[in-house]
Scaffold this motif. Structure first.
Motif, PDB file in Angstrom:
ATOM      1  N   ARG A1674       0.840  -1.206   0.000  1.00 55.51           N
ATOM      2  CA  ARG A1674       0.000   0.000   0.000  1.00 55.51           C
ATOM      3  C   ARG A1674       0.872   1.251   0.000  1.00 55.51           C
ATOM      4  O   ARG A1674       0.585   2.222  -0.681  1.00 55.51           O
ATOM      5  CB  ARG A1674      -0.900  -0.017   1.246  1.00 55.51           C
ATOM      6  CG  ARG A1674      -2.016  -1.039   1.158  1.00 55.51           C
ATOM      7  CD  ARG A1674      -3.097  -0.762   2.211  1.00 55.51           C
ATOM      8  NE  ARG A1674      -2.579  -0.788   3.547  1.00 55.51           N
ATOM      9  CZ  ARG A1674      -2.487  -1.902   4.284  1.00 55.51           C
ATOM     10  NH1 ARG A1674      -2.904  -3.070   3.790  1.00 55.51           N
ATOM     11  NH2 ARG A1674      -2.004  -1.843   5.497  1.00 55.51           N
ATOM     12  N   PHE A1675       1.923   1.180   0.786  1.00 53.59           N
ATOM     13  CA  PHE A1675       2.844   2.340   0.790  1.00 53.59           C
ATOM     14  C   PHE A1675       3.462   2.577  -0.583  1.00 53.59           C
ATOM     15  O   PHE A1675       3.653   3.724  -1.002  1.00 53.59           O
ATOM     16  CB  PHE A1675       3.951   2.110   1.820  1.00 53.59           C
ATOM     17  CG  PHE A1675       3.476   2.235   3.240  1.00 53.59           C
ATOM     18  CD1 PHE A1675       2.328   2.974   3.511  1.00 53.59           C
ATOM     19  CD2 PHE A1675       4.133   1.595   4.282  1.00 53.59           C
ATOM     20  CE1 PHE A1675       1.877   3.081   4.811  1.00 53.59           C
ATOM     21  CE2 PHE A1675       3.686   1.702   5.565  1.00 53.59           C
ATOM     22  CZ  PHE A1675       2.551   2.444   5.844  1.00 53.59           C
ATOM     23  N   LEU A1677       2.079   1.915  -3.518  1.00 56.99           N
ATOM     24  CA  LEU A1677       1.092   2.543  -4.410  1.00 56.99           C
ATOM     25  C   LEU A1677       0.971   4.032  -4.103  1.00 56.99           C
ATOM     26  O   LEU A1677       0.889   4.866  -5.013  1.00 56.99           O
ATOM     27  CB  LEU A1677      -0.264   1.831  -4.244  1.00 56.99           C
ATOM     28  CG  LEU A1677      -0.297   0.366  -4.737  1.00 56.99           C
ATOM     29  CD1 LEU A1677      -1.655  -0.251  -4.414  1.00 56.99           C
ATOM     30  CD2 LEU A1677      -0.056   0.319  -6.236  1.00 56.99           C
ATOM     31  N   GLU A1678       0.946   4.348  -2.836  1.00 54.70           N
ATOM     32  CA  GLU A1678       0.854   5.766  -2.463  1.00 54.70           C
ATOM     33  C   GLU A1678       2.077   6.530  -2.957  1.00 54.70           C
ATOM     34  O   GLU A1678       1.981   7.672  -3.408  1.00 54.70           O
ATOM     35  CB  GLU A1678       0.747   5.894  -0.945  1.00 54.70           C
ATOM     36  CG  GLU A1678      -0.582   5.400  -0.403  1.00 54.70           C
ATOM     37  CD  GLU A1678      -0.624   5.516   1.121  1.00 54.70           C
ATOM     38  OE1 GLU A1678       0.378   5.977   1.696  1.00 54.70           O
ATOM     39  OE2 GLU A1678      -1.649   5.126   1.718  1.00 54.70           O
ATOM     40  N   LYS A1679       3.249   5.916  -2.888  1.00 53.02           N
ATOM     41  CA  LYS A1679       4.474   6.569  -3.357  1.00 53.02           C
ATOM     42  C   LYS A1679       4.400   6.820  -4.859  1.00 53.02           C
ATOM     43  O   LYS A1679       4.827   7.884  -5.331  1.00 53.02           O
ATOM     44  CB  LYS A1679       5.661   5.683  -2.992  1.00 53.02           C
ATOM     45  CG  LYS A1679       6.996   6.253  -3.473  1.00 53.02           C
ATOM     46  CD  LYS A1679       8.129   5.289  -3.186  1.00 53.02           C
ATOM     47  CE  LYS A1679       9.431   5.872  -3.753  1.00 53.02           C
ATOM     48  NZ  LYS A1679      10.562   4.938  -3.610  1.00 53.02           N
ATOM     49  N   HIS A1680       3.857   5.788  -5.556  1.00 54.39           N
ATOM     50  CA  HIS A1680       3.777   5.951  -7.015  1.00 54.39           C
ATOM     51  C   HIS A1680       2.880   7.128  -7.380  1.00 54.39           C
ATOM     52  O   HIS A1680       3.194   7.917  -8.280  1.00 54.39           O
ATOM     53  CB  HIS A1680       3.265   4.645  -7.636  1.00 54.39           C
ATOM     54  CG  HIS A1680       3.244   4.667  -9.146  1.00 54.39           C
ATOM     55  ND1 HIS A1680       4.401   4.671  -9.912  1.00 54.39           N
ATOM     56  CD2 HIS A1680       2.188   4.686 -10.050  1.00 54.39           C
ATOM     57  CE1 HIS A1680       4.066   4.716 -11.198  1.00 54.39           C
ATOM     58  NE2 HIS A1680       2.716   4.710 -11.299  1.00 54.39           N
ATOM     59  N   GLN A1681       1.789   7.250  -6.684  1.00 51.25           N
ATOM     60  CA  GLN A1681       0.894   8.376  -6.931  1.00 51.25           C
ATOM     61  C   GLN A1681       1.566   9.698  -6.614  1.00 51.25           C
ATOM     62  O   GLN A1681       1.433  10.679  -7.369  1.00 51.25           O
ATOM     63  CB  GLN A1681      -0.371   8.212  -6.086  1.00 51.25           C
ATOM     64  CG  GLN A1681      -1.241   7.038  -6.493  1.00 51.25           C
ATOM     65  CD  GLN A1681      -2.432   6.850  -5.561  1.00 51.25           C
ATOM     66  OE1 GLN A1681      -2.587   7.628  -4.617  1.00 51.25           O
ATOM     67  NE2 GLN A1681      -3.243   5.831  -5.847  1.00 51.25           N
ATOM     68  N   LEU A1682       2.275   9.742  -5.571  1.00 49.62           N
ATOM     69  CA  LEU A1682       2.959  10.989  -5.201  1.00 49.62           C
ATOM     70  C   LEU A1682       4.054  11.343  -6.180  1.00 49.62           C
ATOM     71  O   LEU A1682       4.282  12.522  -6.475  1.00 49.62           O
ATOM     72  CB  LEU A1682       3.550  10.848  -3.796  1.00 49.62           C
ATOM     73  CG  LEU A1682       2.535  10.752  -2.640  1.00 49.62           C
ATOM     74  CD1 LEU A1682       3.252  10.408  -1.341  1.00 49.62           C
ATOM     75  CD2 LEU A1682       1.776  12.062  -2.508  1.00 49.62           C
ATOM     76  N   PRO A1760       7.926   6.084   4.704  1.00 48.53           N
ATOM     77  CA  PRO A1760       7.545   6.376   3.312  1.00 48.53           C
ATOM     78  C   PRO A1760       8.720   6.778   2.451  1.00 48.53           C
ATOM     79  O   PRO A1760       8.740   6.516   1.253  1.00 48.53           O
ATOM     80  CB  PRO A1760       6.549   7.531   3.467  1.00 48.53           C
ATOM     81  CG  PRO A1760       6.017   7.362   4.839  1.00 48.53           C
ATOM     82  CD  PRO A1760       7.142   6.835   5.644  1.00 48.53           C
TER      83      PRO A1760
END
Length: 1772
Positions: A1674-1675, A1677-1682, A1760
């Motif tokens: 999950r972390f 995916l969030e990094k990819h979005q950021l 993160p």
């Protein structure tokens, strides 16, 4: 010591050479040396240098033998105040009358005519012929401590007292100072002694240093010094035979010193004597014996023999009586005799050799010894010291008596021995009082030694003395107004008595034929009276001589009218004890009135002048004067808790007086006056203060004790506490501070104990006399030495006229007699009591008259007719009076009971104690049983109860209780059953008893539980164990059976008798028969020997006495019981007779008087038949007893008043009358009264009976007559039977009495034997102990011999072994050479060559041992001649190189064999040395064993001799054997001899036994011969049977061997086969293997369980990691979005982010390293998971390896910022 500057500056030379003073606390004191430097008048005190090489050695100059000091520059002179003008010779010593007899060793004999002793501050030399004295004064003025004489009597030493005192040696007889020794002690010398050669002087000091100093006195040097002890030291002496030994003694100690030469120099070593079990004693006297032992005295009078610092033995006299009754003060060793001087007045002479060899014989440590001679000097003599001088070649002794005398003694103890002669008498101890005659040169003194002495101090003689019962405490000479002749003296004593004595010249009395008066003066007691209850302290005559005042410690002052008889006037009480008395001046009253008037006028005049001055100044005068300003309060004065004592005082003016005080207020003279209103105040409440104080120089700690005025009050003489004499010149009569600044002072008496008690001047002031506490009396000339011999003798008063006719005055000798006041009070009390008794008598007479008058009235009242008589109650005036009297009587009775309660209790306790002592200890009292019709009687034995010790001996004859065997077993078995059957179970805090059945059930239950818990495998292993155990047990049983069978065979073979075997019992019987049979020795024979079992001792004899006493007691008890049964029979007979008599009375009532037979008398018990009734009493019995006692006392008084009457007339009591009288007096009277009554009845009736009635009456009459006769016969039969029983028992008791008498005689004999055994027990025990000690020593020596012999055998075996080894080595060498070896000779020499260097190195240390064992070495050298010969050729060949053509191996082998040979040779030498040493030890032990055996034989013979002597002592006892004439068969010529000493006493039984024994022995001899014949036949038969059995055994052995060969083919050992029937070891290993497999399976099961647990844990961790990975996803995916959003904004923010690019780089680097660590941790976690999934055995090791490698793995979620680094393309 009084501080007198000139006494310390008297022109002495500078300090003599002495060691520097230092404190010595060790017993060993280093040597201190001092050198004399320069001129003799200039000495330098130097110390010895420590390093001689650094300082130059000084030359020691010795003092010349001819050098003397100047006495005039040395002795202490009087102190005179500078510029005072007082002459130095104000007082000059004239004579010394006293003697300090209580001082230790205060008497020296310098020659036949001169005695020397210490008197205060001078040494007195007394000429025995002329009685003149010469004096040597002390140098420092502090007193003298001791004097001692040189062995040659050419010198004497004087040890002084004071600060750093001198020890001066004077030459005799010139009295010139020869040497001055300084630095020996701090305060005072106590004792000194020269050695036998006279070269050394030992001195000892007093407190505080107690320094012991050894002087080289001629060179004035200290050789050695040491602290003697920490308490008072009395004496020090050199040993007469060894001058290096000294001895000191003192308070509670004795010390033995030795001058020892050590590597550091000469030292003084002291060993303190140890008293051990003895009580610690002060030792005053001792003497050294030639062998170094020391004999000392004790406080209790015994002698102690010291050896090696311990008490060897204490010597006493026979019966443990002391050698002297009191302390032994002096011991002298004279010509092999030991002389002891005791304070009991005895001198005893002992054998010194016996004392030297004395030793204790028992545990008490006492040895009884009797003196060879003894001399009692006199009664009331206390000897202190003795000194000897040879007079006409005869030894003469002069003795110092502590009770005040010097004795001349002759101790030759022969027929010509002279009696002790008292040369001089003195006061003993302190002089209490002194006074001089008012008319002549006479002096009177008294002391506590109960004597009064009269001296003539002009001619220096003692005129007379008188002794009384109590000590004198006060004395005064009556003034001339009382007795113009000057011969009257008043003396006060310590019991309160005052005695008036008179001194007169006996030559003035009328001459009586046959009487010669050798005395120049005589003392007569004129009057004695007792005014006080305690000691009289002061006496004073009034100026006119009319009144005598006496003062005492009882706080009273008594006044007497002076006349021919002293009559009491009265007494007054004072607040405290009276110290001194002095009458006021004669003008006291007039001057006092004038003084008061003058003072009043001066006061008025001063007041008028003040008023006049005020008026002139114009001031108004106020009536009240102005108040003075208040002053600041002064600091409070210190008032001591105990008031300071008043020492002396004197009047200065009327009403005024001076006082000298002691204690806190010393150092001043206080001027005081009496208050004006002193007669109105209570003396105890007055608080007077002195109005003037004068300080006295140097008297703060040295107060004035007495003051005297002389030369018309121009000189004031003061006696000081330290014995000094001060004289103050007075310009006028008034004292002031200026007057007392100048004085003259001289130390006269002893500075420690010589305080001046009295000072008197002669009637003409030419002489001054002083007395002190040291017992000395000195007379001085006052400024007139040239007039000394003007008058040669004092005039003695003439006697009164009629003195010779007067009766001797009655003296008061009882110290507890009543004083005058008590006598007066007693007389007054007796007068009052007499008056009271007179009043009581008159009142009693009045009461008696009234009582008589009352009785007359009562008599008249009785004579009146009844109707006119008054009743008894009408005579009572008031009934309340009688009630009150009764009440008072009851109160008095109660009060008397209370008062007598203590007495009652006391008498009850006394009665109980008497019962306990005399009644309760009785088991049987004396009871007499009397016959009824005869005079026969029988009495019991009076028996005391047996004590507990007899019962103990009876029950435990050998110290232990004896029980029957069966009872012991029966008693012990139940105990063991009880012990084994029951146990206690603990359950918490409770205990419960477990029975055996319960314990069995519990054991079975536990077994079931364990079986259930066990698995089949364990049960199988256990069964295997059990199987193995049974196999082992079976094998052990077989082995035990085989061993037992072997042991039985061995025992059988060992028990097989030899050819010459004899039965030990038979041998012992033969030996006993040879020793005893045919031995007819009597115990009185000289060759009789007491066998061991016949030895008598105290225990056997006590047991014999105990058993005899128990037997006697038992027989007497049985007889007493029979007698008491007889008494009970008599009581029952009496009761039965009483019943029969009563029945007989009832029968006789129906008979006529003529038909009645006399009633039999009823027997009564006599008082001695029931003695217990003596202790039964009640009030009536006690009152009757009191009346009887009063009647007896009254009768006794009447008999004493009328001596003509011989026997008292007394009515017999009931008990004393005939016991049969009572029924004879009472019963017939009753019968007669009943008969008279019946006759009266018949007379009244007067009716005639019918025929029927007459027939009936006739039948009744016949019946009653028969019954009457029957009952009387029955009563007589009872009486006769009882008397018969009593006579039978009496005959039996007479026989028992004979037996008891014999038993008592035997008891006496046994007790006498016991006394003999007790006397001999101590000696027997000593002999027996000696024998036992020797036996134990013999056993110890024998064990050592056996041990030594065993070691010798071991050494012999070892020597043989080494010799065998040497032979084997040579054989090996020969074998290695082979045959015909060309190098055999060379190699043999190599083999036999010695290596000396090794031997020297190894044996050099034992050179001494080799020297001791030369004999063994010689033997070795002789035995090894070949080796030595070969060794001699060692110089011609070289053994270090192998020769050519010789085998190198052979050569090396030879070298090795040589080393082995040398080792063997060395070991053989050592073994031979050890064997030689053991042989010497064995020989010494053998000699010792032989000596011990000899000593043992001697001791056994001594013990055997002692036993024979003891038996002879027993034989000397007389044994009483009562015999009758028919029992005597010892006849001489058919007649009975007068001497039975050669006869033997045999009992009939013994004689019959001996006669019968002759026949028995003949029969026994025949029987023994028959037994011997049968035994021979049996012996032959046994030999034949033995041969047959041997043949049978051989046949059976052959048969057995044949059977084994047939079955096994060879001979087999069946015992080994039986022992190895099973392989136990294999079975045990199999069981162990099974146990190991079982254990391993259990461990494997445990590991499986642990693995499953770890798998569960791994699964849990895997789930957690999975959740963590999902979170990472999950972390991500969030990094990819950021990142997408970042890329869109990158262009806009590029410029802004350029500044922080470097920061991003660092952060990325940090995250990369963190990712790397996390990846490494994940890898480790995977590896651990793989390992956990495995099932092999290395799991734990791997896990441990991982834990060490990676540590603890912790998985945590990444941040993160790390996601980009983790999931970058490179990492994926």
């Amino acid at each position: 010591m009084e501080a007198s500057p000139e006494e310390s500056k008297t022109g002495l030379p500078e300090e003599s050479p002495a060691a520097e003073e230092q404190e010595v606390d060790q017993v060993e004191a280093d040597t201190e040396s001092a050198d004399a430097e320069g001129d003799l008048e200039e000495h330098d005190n130097t110390e010895e240098p420590l390093e001689e090489e650094k300082k130059p050695e000084k030359v020691e100059k010795k003092i010349s033998e001819t050098f003397f000091y100047n006495y005039e520059d040395l002795y202490s002179r009087p102190f005179v105040t500078e510029d005072s003008g007082i002459p130095i010779n104000l007082l000059t010593l004239q004579y010394s009358f006293g003697y300090d007899c209580t001082r230790n060793a205060n008497l020296l004999v310098m020659d036949n005519e001169t005695l020397m002793y210490i008197a205060g501050n001078q040494v007195v030399l007394l000429d025995l012929k002329t009685k003149s004295q010469s004096y040597v004064r002390s140098s420092g003025g502090g007193g003298i401590g001791f004097i001692t004489a040189h062995p040659t009597k050419q010198y004497f030493a004087v040890g002084e007292k004071g600060e750093k005192p001198n020890l001066i040696v004077y030459e005799y007889p010139s009295l010139r100072p020869y040497r001055i020794l300084q630095g020996g002690t701090e305060k005072a010398y106590v004792f000194g002694d020269f050695n036998n050669a006279g070269t050394l002087l030992a001195s000892v000091g007093s407190s505080p240093d107690y320094m012991l100093t050894i002087w080289d006195w001629k060179q004035e040097k200290i050789m050695l010094r040491s602290k003697a002890f920490s308490q008072d030291v009395y004496k020090v002496t050199f040993s007469a035979d060894n001058e290096e030994q000294l001895t000191t003694c003192g308070s509670g100690h004795i010390r033995f010193w030795k001058m020892a030469l050590t590597f550091t120099g000469l030292k003084l070593q002291g060993a303190l004597g140890r008293f051990g079990k003895r009580a610690v004693s002060d030792i005053i006297g001792y003497v050294e014996l030639p062998d170094g032992k020391v004999v000392s005295g004790t406080e209790w009078g015994n002698l102690l023999l010291w050896e090696g610092g311990l008490i060897k033995v204490e010597i006493c006299r026979a019966g443990h009586n002391p050698c002297h009754n009191g302390p032994i003060s002096h011991l002298v060793l004279e010509e092999g005799e030991l002389i002891t001087v005791g304070q009991d007045g005895f001198i005893r002479v002992w054998n010194s050799d016996t004392v030297d060899a004395a030793d204790s014989v028992d545990d008490t440590g006492l040895l009884e010894l009797e003196p060879m001679n003894e001399l009692q000097v006199g009664k009331n003599v206390s000897l202190n010291y003795m000194s000897k001088v040879n007079d006409c070649e005869q030894p003469v002794w002069y003795a110092q008596d502590s009770n005040g005398a010097i004795w001349k003694l002759d101790l030759t103890f022969s027929n010509m021995t002279q009696d002790p002669e008292k040369l001089y008498t003195f006061h003993s101890g302190r002089i209490e009082a002194m006074s001089v005659s008012p008319t002549t040169y006479l002096l009177a003194t008294t002391a506590l030694d109960r004597s009064v002495h009269i001296y003539d101090f002009i001619s220096n003689n003692q005129l007379s003395k008188i002794k009384f019962k109590q000590g004198g405490t006060a004395l005064t000479w009556a003034p001339s107004v009382v007795n113009p002749k000057g011969g009257l003296i008043a003396v006060g004593f310590e019991d309160g008595v005052v005695r008036i004595i008179e001194v007169y010249d006996p030559k003035g009395l009328p001459v009586v034929a046959g009487r010669t008066d050798a005395e120049s003066a005589r003392i007569n007691l004129k009057q004695a009276f007792k005014p006080h209850a305690t000691a009289v302290t002061a006496l004073a005559y009034e100026q006119n001589g009319d009144v005598l005042a006496t003062g005492s410690k009882d706080k009273t002052v008594f006044f007497f009218a002076v006349g021919d008889k002293y009559e009491p006037i009265g007494f007054i009480c004072v607040p405290g004890p009276v110290q001194a008395l002095q009458w006021s001046p004669p003008t006291h009253l007039e001057e006092e009135i004038a003084r008061r008037e003058k003072k009043k006028q001066e006061k008025e005049k001063a007041k008028l002048e003040w008023i006049k001055q005020q008026k002139e100044m114009g001031k108004e005068i106020e009536e009240e004067p102005e108040e003075e300003p208040e002053e600041e309060p002064l600091p409070p004065l210190y008032i001591p808790e105990e008031p300071s004592p008043i020492l002396c005082g004197f009047y200065s003016a009327p009403g005024k007086f001076w006082l000298s005080l002691g204690g806190y207020d010393s150092g001043f003279l206080y001027h005081c006056e009496f208050s004006s209103n002193d007669h109105q105040e209570d003396p105890e409440k007055r608080q007077d203060e002195p109005f003037e104080v004068i300080p006295i120089e140097d008297t703060d700690n040295n107060p004035i004790h007495c003051i005297c005025f002389c030369t018309s009050r121009q000189l004031m003489v003061c006696g000081m506490q330290n014995g000094a004499l001060r004289v103050y010149p007075l310009q006028d009569e008034d004292l002031s501070a200026d007057t007392l600044k100048e004085y003259w002072s001289l130390n006269v008496h002893d500075n420690d104990c010589g305080q001046i008690q009295g000072i008197c001047s002669s009637y003409d002031d030419r002489f001054l006399i002083t007395c002190g506490g040291d017992g000395n009396i000195f007379s001085f000339n006052i400024l007139s030495p040239e007039d000394i011999h003007r008058e040669q003798k004092a005039k003695i008063p003439s006697p009164r006229s009629g003195l010779e006719k007067e009766k001797a005055a009655e003296d008061i000798e009882d110290p507890d007699a009543f004083n005058i006041e008590e006598v007066k009070q007693k007389k007054e009390y007796e007068r009052i009591m007499k008056e009271a008794e007179e009043k009581k008598r008159k009142k009693r007479e009045e009461l008696i008259a009234l009582r008589q008058e009352f009785l007359v009235l009562l008599q008249k009242n009785q004579e009146l007719p009844k109707h006119m008589q008054l009743d008894r109650t009408e005579f009572e005036m008031d009934h309340r009076i009688f009630e009150e009297l009764n009440r008072q009587t009851a109160q008095r009775i109660q009060l008397v009971q209370k008062e007598l309660a203590w007495e009652e209790e006391k008498h009850l306790i006394g009665l109980q104690k008497l019962k306990n002592q005399f009644r309760d200890s009785l088991e049987f009292d004396t009871v007499v049983v009397r016959a009824i019709q005869s005079n026969h009687q029988i009495s019991t034995y009076r028996l005391l109860a047996m004590s507990e010790k007899f019962y103990q001996h009876k029950e435990c004859p050998s110290g232990k209780k004896s029980f029957p065997k069966g009872s012991c077993k029966q008693a012990s078995e139940p105990e063991t059953v009880r012990e084994t059957s029951y146990n206690w179970r603990t359950n918490g805090d409770h205990l419960s008893l477990i029975s055996p059945d319960a314990r069995i059930l519990e054991g079975e239950a536990e077994k079931l539980k364990t079986l259930e818990a066990q698995k089949p495998t364990a049960r199988y292993i256990k069964s295997k164990h059990e199987q193995i155990r049974r196999m082992v047990e079976k094998s052990d049983e077989m082995k035990a059976k085989i061993i037992k069978r072997k042991a039985e065979w061995d025992e059988l073979y060992r028990s097989k008798p030899s050819v010459d075997y004899e039965d030990p019992k038979v041998v012992e019987d033969i030996r006993e028969a040879r020793e005893n049979m045919g031995c007819y020795k009597l115990k009185t024979a000289t060759n009789y020997r007491v066998s061991e079992h016949e030895h008598l001792n105290i225990e056997k004899k006590v047991m014999q006495l105990t058993s005899l006493e128990v037997l006697i007691h038992k027989r007497k008890t049985n007889m007493n019981k029979e007698i008491m049964s007889l008494r009970e029979l008599k009581i029952s007979v009496i009761d039965e007779i009483k019943c029969l008599v009563q029945e007989l009375k009832s029968i006789q009532e129906a008979l006529d008087l003529s038909e009645r037979l006399p009633l039999p008398l009823i027997p009564q018990l006599h008082p001695d038949e029931v003695p217990e009734k003596k202790f039964e009493y009640d009030r009536d019995i006690l009152l009757n007893f009191k009346e009887e006692q009063e009647a007896k006392a009254k009768l006794q008084e009447e008999l004493e008043g009328s001596p003509s009457s011989t026997e008292p007339l007394q009515a017999p009591s009931i008990n004393e009358t005939d016991p049969t009288a009572e029924p004879a007096d009472v019963c017939p009277m009753e019968v007669a009264s009943s008969v008279t009554k019946q006759q009266k009845v018949f007379e009244i009736e007067k009716a005639e009976p019918t025929e029927m009635e007459l027939e009936i009456l006739k039948k009744e009459k016949i019946k009653n007559l028969y019954l009457q006769e029957t009952l009387i016969k029955k009563i007589n039969a009872l009486v006769i039977n009882f008397d018969a029983e009593l006579r039978i028992l009496r005959h039996k008791k007479l026989k028992l009495d004979m037996q008891m008498k014999s038993a008592d005689l035997h008891y006496i004999t046994c007790y006498e034997e016991l006394l003999i055994l007790r006397k001999l027990e101590k000696h027997e025990n000593l002999l027996q102990d000696r024998v036992n000690t020797l036996i134990s020593e013999q056993e110890a020596v024998q064990s050592e011999l056996n041990s030594c012999l065993a070691q010798m055998e071991e050494r012999k075996c070892e020597i043989v072994r080494l010799q065998e080894c040497e032979k084997a080595l040579y054989a090996t060498f020969q074998a290695s050479l082979g045959e015909n070896n060309e190098f055999a000779h060379f190699l043999t020499k190599v083999l036999k060559k010695k290596i000396k260097c090794m031997e020297n190195q190894e044996d050099g240390r034992e050179a001494d041992e080799n020297d001791e064992n030369e004999e063994e070495n010689d033997e070795e050298s002789s035995s090894g001649t070949d080796e030595e010969n070969s060794g001699s050729e060692d110089e011609f060949f070289d053994d270090s190189v192998c020769p050519q053509n010789c085998s190198e191996a052979l050569y090396q082998n030879t070298i090795e064999l040589r080393h082995k040979r040398l080792d063997i040779k060395k070991a053989l030498t050592e073994e031979k040395k050890d064997a030689a040493k053991l042989r010497k030890t064995y020989n010494a032990l053998a000699e010792k064993a032989k000596a011990v055996e000899t000593s043992l034989g001697t001791a056994e013979r001594e013990l055997e001799t002692f036993q024979w002597e003891k038996q002879q002592r027993m034989n000397d006892l007389y044994v009483v054997v009562p015999l009758k004439l028919h029992q005597v068969e010892y006849l001489v010529n058919g007649e009975m001899p007068s001497d039975f000493s050669q006869a033997l006493v045999f009992t009939n039984h013994s004689l019959e036994y001996l006669q019968k024994r002759v026949v028995d022995l003949r029969n026994e001899k025949k029987m023994q011969r028959e037994i011997y014949r049968k035994a021979q036949e049996q012996h032959k038969q046994l030999i034949q049977d033995k041969k047959a059995m041997e043949i049978e055994i051989r046949r059976l052995e052959e048969k057995c061997n044949d059977l084994m060969m047939k079955k096994f083919g060879r001979l087999v050992d069946f015992e080994a086969v039986q022992a190895r029937s099973a392989n136990i070891r294999v079975a045990e290993l199999e069981v162990q293997m099974m146990e190991k497999e079982y254990v391993h399976s259990q461990e494997l099961k445990e590991w499986k369980e642990r693995i499953s647990g770890l798998q569960q844990q791994l699964m849990k961790l895997t789930k957690e990691n999975t959740s963590k990975l999902q979170q990472l996803n999950r972390f991500y995916l969030e990094k990819h979005q950021l990142e997408t959003k970042l890329d869109s904004l990158k262009n806009d923010l590029g410029l802004e982010l350029q500044g922080i690019h470097s920061t991003d780089i660092k952060e990325k680097a940090r995250l990369a390293s963190r990712l790397k660590d996390t990846a490494h941790g994940a890898a480790l976690l995977r590896e651990e998971i793989n390992l956990l999934s495995r099932k092999d055995g290395c799991l734990i090791d791997k896990l441990m390896h991982l834990s060490r490698k990676g540590g603890f793995v912790l998985i945590q979620p990444p941040s993160p910022e790390d996601l980009d680094t983790w999931f970058s393309p490179k990492k994926q």
